[in-house]
Motif scaffolding. Structure first.
Motif, PDB file in Angstrom:
ATOM      1  N   SER A   8       1.748   3.485  -3.070  1.00 28.98           N
ATOM      2  CA  SER A   8       1.211   5.665  -2.874  1.00 28.98           C
ATOM      3  C   SER A   8       2.784   5.899  -3.384  1.00 28.98           C
ATOM      4  N   SER A  42       1.930   5.984  -7.638  1.00 30.83           N
ATOM      5  CA  SER A  42       1.025   5.970  -8.792  1.00 30.83           C
ATOM      6  C   SER A  42       1.413   7.628  -8.583  1.00 30.83           C
ATOM      7  N   LYS A  98       1.015  -1.352  -0.308  1.00 28.31           N
ATOM      8  CA  LYS A  98       0.046  -0.202  -0.057  1.00 28.31           C
ATOM      9  C   LYS A  98       0.724   1.670  -0.141  1.00 28.31           C
ATOM     10  N   GLU A  99       1.535   1.200   0.870  1.00 29.25           N
ATOM     11  CA  GLU A  99       2.739   2.263   1.336  1.00 29.25           C
ATOM     12  C   GLU A  99       3.493   2.687  -0.419  1.00 29.25           C
TER      13      GLU A  99
END
Length: 736
Positions: free
Chosen positions: A120, A123, A116-117
């Motif tokens: 981030s 993206s 998830k990190e």
């Protein structure tokens, strides 16, 4: 008089704010989905899975941006893209972070938080990926496919178990693969017995292992090393002398803990990595120099120990008795479908002699087998086998490239990739590899916030990524200057197309200079595609920039301002110019889009009211005779000569240029050449027979409207401007 000159209001400067960036990126994802669901020819890029631990770094940014540039360039050539990002999820660093002997759910939860990190961070890189879809090596479908591959390799007798000496790390509490070992040379003194054989020959004896080296010595220094021989009756050797010899010794260290490894003789699971040769269908290597490195890494590696004595990983679900691995179809099916419960699976008393393997696979096997567990996995429709491209950093020759190729050849008898591209590392301005321990690392988001996403991407895209990429403020600022110049050229073109109406404009009737630019544009597209096939994107950009700066700006734009500003709005000569500019704008925006995607997207929508991603690079036939080529070549030489005189010999009053052209061209050429040399205000042209005389213009008068020099003015303007402003017909141009 300025009211009669056509000066369009310039479009505003192209600047991006965060809202615009996010809006464009959201639209890209929708558009790429449409492209990938079309009937286009597919191009598969397999993502080497980054390790799901820690924040992204500049190495990640280089890799993802180069892949994105490749995707964009392939889209403009008419491909749909098969690309699925991935993550490597198992291994010791995750065990260390979470703790040993924890539950699988605890490890999974940590991995998902790390992904998830990293998502981030990824993206923020301006890639046209749908980051919601990705694979993980801990996915159940991936793990099942990996285990199926293991059973296939066991059947092929490529996987076996054996007691063998192997490197072991005490801190890891596990065996190590070649990928996890760093070799270091150290100088050390050792004591040996020296036995003289003759005046020049001696034997150096190590009594611990009874080996002797036949050696040439001088002052206790080794001059030449000969054969290694076994000394059978070592105890009976006399007249030997004890000496100290300085030798270079190679020691092995765990690359994770930087501690020396031990050699233990323990039972492990091995993969026989022996391959005969490269497949008949040649793999293309970029750069070419990496082919030898790849061959050496693949064909000179020892047996691969694929078992690890750790907790978090894909289990090796086998039972063995000494060197024999139990092969049973029922057991294979049971194990594969209940892999998550492997720890609870036990055999009946019938197989009491067989021992259960509690080891997990080496993480390099997890990622190395993704050609089988992901590319050939029906759950991942986004990709297919074999991949057209593997593109990773240079350290992957002994890592992912190696593991992927060996296992694919053993399983599929085919390479998992058609093209292998290797990029360098991110280094500081001193050339040192960036790392946290050295304190010289820069987070990609830090540079993006400072310079903007487009400038950051542009710096990487135009660097020679086959080598290491050096990051420094000065170098990035120099590249930003190039972007500003490119933007200004595009702003000029878009501004001067505001009043363009495409009515009955046939390019075959356009001026010589227009068709010459279109001819050069076709040359440019061909050269760019050739360089792109070699993945030399930095070379492609050099060719593009040279065209923009030398051919388009200095040659064409500088010579068409008279047509754009001075002629009547509906003049054919002016419309030909605008049509040429529109074609050039469209093709160039497509070609530069991978380098400056946001600017290209905005300008394309402004000029053509549609999305650039749906466009393709197309060939265009341009009519251009040999005689016309001769004329344009000569006139370009004249410009260069003018420039030389202007800079180096300002006092010269007369220049004669002899032109070997047909008589019918000379008169018209001499009339129009002044427009081609419009930026040279102090020169006028006369023609006589087959030569042109160029005289100093100070003795002539300057038109207040077009700024050309003439011998007569009427109300401060020349005869041509008088005809234009009065609405009377003037002759259309042929050349310029």
């Amino acid at each position: 008089m300025n009211k009669t000159i056509i000066l369009q209001k310039p479009i505003s400067d192209i600047r991006l704010n965060k809202e615009q960036v996010r809006s464009i990126e959201k639209r890209w994802i929708k558009e790429i989905k449409k492209i990938n669901s079309s009937s286009r020819k597919k191009y598969t890029i397999h993502d080497g899975p980054p390790y799901a631990n820690g924040k992204i770094h500049l190495g990640h940014a280089i890799n993802k941006i180069i892949k994105d540039i490749t995707i964009r360039k392939k889209i403009f050539l008419g491909y749909k893209i098969r690309y699925l990002p991935g993550w490597d999820c198992h291994g010791l660093p995750i065990e260390i972070a979470v703790g040993s002997n924890k539950s699988n759910n605890e490890y999974k939860s940590y991995v998902q938080s790390q992904i998830k990190e990293q998502l981030s961070g990824f993206s923020e890189l301006g890639c046209i990926n749908d980051w919601k879809n990705y694979y993980m090596t801990m996915d159940s479908s991936v793990a099942k496919r990996e285990v199926k591959a293991l059973f296939k390799l066991i059947k092929k007798k490529k996987i076996f178990t054996k007691k063998k000496k192997i490197d072991f790390c005490s801190k890891c509490n596990s065996t190590l693969s070649e990928f996890e070992i760093e070799k270091e040379k150290i100088n050390t003194l050792i004591k040996m017995d020296m036995l003289k054989l003759s005046d020049k020959k001696y034997i150096l004896i190590n009594k611990k292992n009874n080996w002797g080296i036949v050696t040439l010595l001088k002052n206790n220094s080794i001059l030449k090393v000969g054969k290694l021989v076994k000394i059978r009756n070592i105890k009976n050797l006399t007249n030997s002398k004890r000496i100290k010899i300085r030798i270079t010794k190679i020691i092995k260290k765990c690359n994770r803990h930087n501690t020396r490894t031990k050699i233990l003789k323990v039972r492990q699971i091995y993969l026989n990595t022996y391959l005969e040769k490269l497949p008949k269908k040649n793999i293309k290597f970029f750069p070419k120099s990496t082919k030898l490195k790849f061959i050496n890494s693949v064909f000179n590696r020892p047996l691969w120990c694929i078992s690890r004595q750790r907790t978090w990983g894909t289990p090796i679900p086998i039972f063995y008795n000494k060197n024999k691995i139990l092969e049973s179809k029922k057991i294979k099916e049971l194990v594969t479908e209940n892999l998550h419960n492997w720890k609870k699976i036990n055999l009946s008393k019938k197989y009491s002699k067989f021992k259960k393997c509690n080891d997990i696979t080496d993480v390099w096997l997890d990622s190395g087998l993704t050609h089988y567990s992901v590319l050939k996995n029906k759950n991942f429709k986004e990709v297919s086998f074999p991949a057209d491209l593997y593109l990773e950093g240079k350290d992957q020759h002994r890592g992912w490239f190696n593991a992927s190729y060996i296992t694919s050849m053993l399983l599929n008898k085919a390479s998992p990739f058609k093209n292998l591209v290797t990029h360098g590392f991110a280094v500081d301005h001193y050339g040192s590899k960036m790392s946290k321990s050295k304190g010289n690392s820069i987070h990609p988001i830090e540079l993006i916030n400072k310079y903007g996403i487009e400038n950051f991407r542009f710096y990487i895209a135009t660097s020679n990524y086959f080598n290491d990429i050096s990051f420094s403020n000065e170098k990035i600022k120099n590249k930003i200057f190039l972007i500003k110049k490119i933007k200004n050229i595009f702003r000029f073109i878009v501004t001067n197309l505001k009043d363009f109406k495409e009515v009955n404009i046939k390019l075959k009737n356009s001026l010589l200079i227009d068709r010459y630019l279109l001819f050069k544009l076709e040359e440019l597209k061909k050269k760019v595609i050739e360089e792109d096939r070699k993945f030399r994107y930095y070379k492609s950009f050099e060719i593009i920039y040279k065209f923009l700066n030398v051919v388009l700006s200095n040659l064409y734009i500088s010579s068409i301002k008279d047509r754009l500003y001075i002629l009547r709005k509906e003049s054919k000569t002016r419309r030909f110019c605008q049509k040429t500019l529109k074609i050039i704008l469209k093709d160039l925006l497509i070609i530069v889009s991978p380098y400056i995607p946001y600017t290209s997207d905005m300008l394309f929508r402004l000029a053509f009211n549609k999305s650039i991603l749906f466009e393709r690079i197309k060939k265009r036939k341009v009519n251009f005779t040999k005689e016309e080529k001769k004329i344009i070549k000569k006139t370009i030489e004249i410009r260069k000569k003018f420039n030389s005189i202007k800079e180096n010999n300002k006092e010269r009053k007369l220049l004669k240029i002899y032109v070997n052209l047909r008589k019918k061209h000379i008169s018209k050429l001499s009339q129009e050449l002044i427009y081609f040399l419009h930026n040279y205000k102090n020169i006028i042209i006369h023609s006589k027979k087959l030569k042109l005389k160029l005289k100093d213009a100070n003795i002539h008068l300057k038109c207040n409207r077009c700024w050309n020099f003439v011998s007569f003015l009427n109300k401060d303007i020349c005869e041509r401007c008088l005809l234009i402003t009065s609405g009377k017909k003037i002759s259309e141009r042929v050349f310029f």
